[in-house]
Scaffold this motif. Sequence first.
Motif, short mmCIF file in Angstrom:
data_model
loop_
_atom_site.label_atom_id
_atom_site.label_comp_id
_atom_site.label_asym_id
_atom_site.label_seq_id
_atom_site.Cartn_x
_atom_site.Cartn_y
_atom_site.Cartn_z
N SER A 1 5.60 50.03 46.44
CA SER A 1 5.43 50.10 44.99
C SER A 1 4.01 50.53 44.63
CB SER A 1 5.76 48.76 44.34
OG SER A 1 4.90 47.74 44.81
N GLY B 1 8.37 52.01 41.27
CA GLY B 1 7.42 50.97 41.65
C GLY B 1 7.50 49.76 40.74
N LEU B 2 7.63 49.99 39.45
CA LEU B 2 7.69 48.89 38.49
C LEU B 2 9.00 48.10 38.62
CD1 LEU B 2 6.17 50.64 35.34
CD2 LEU B 2 5.13 48.82 36.72
N ILE C 1 3.09 54.03 42.70
CA ILE C 1 2.46 54.02 41.38
C ILE C 1 1.09 54.70 41.39
CG2 ILE C 1 1.49 52.55 39.57
CD1 ILE C 1 3.72 50.51 40.25
N ASN D 1 6.69 55.96 39.24
CA ASN D 1 6.15 54.77 38.56
C ASN D 1 7.27 53.82 38.15
OD1 ASN D 1 2.97 54.82 37.49
ND2 ASN D 1 3.73 56.73 38.32
#
Length: 237
Positions: free
Chosen positions: A199, A14-15, A203, A11
């Motif tokens: 991404s 991805g962020l 996520i 996560n």
Amino acid sequence: MKNIYKIISLNILGLILLTTYYFTYRAGFWFNIDSAIFHFFNAPLSTNKVYLYLVAVTNYRLFDVIAFLAMALLYLHYFLKQSKQDRRRMIAIGFTMLLMAVLIKQYGRFIPISHESPSLYFDHVNRVSQLTNFGTKDASGDSFPGDHGMMLMIFAAFMARYFGLKAFLYSAGIVVIFSLPRIMAGAHWFTDVYVGSLSMVSIVLSWFLLTPASDWVIGKLTKLFSALLDRFKIESL
């Protein structure tokens, strides 16, 4: 939850990709990478006929069938090795992939990033569709994230989760090979696939594949498919 650190890491990845991209996709870090890659592939289209028609053929809509067949053959390779019950489970896994593809595509609509493909963004570029008679895909009014690349990555993620490293490496090869033609033709920026698609898959799928959720859904679907197959006396599956 034993995989919580993997989930958090994916996560964060991805962020970070999405955040850095949001601030630099029109100018700066990611734009410079995208621009360089696009012009590298675009320039030879006007001078190299073999390369031109290779890009044209691999971006023709029918070529997408070959990508599907590559995934299907890899899946079949593992399917034929399974017992009757495990084959039914693999049918459930395949159906779950499709469900997740639909869900992740809907999730992508909430990302506040939208742009045209590089073939439309830059002036005075080589358009494959104009240089050949092929009805090839070389442009998109909204190319972020790359749906084509996202489907390939979802397949790779499921193969990694349920069939191991070797299966993942084969499917990762499929991702690279069949996402590349869109980038070569200018229908997608490099980052449409390797930032946008990656991404979202990182996520969303991490919360599904690395938790009991995927096994629960697949278990329920396996029971459903088994009941249907037994009811209609389909003994081959």
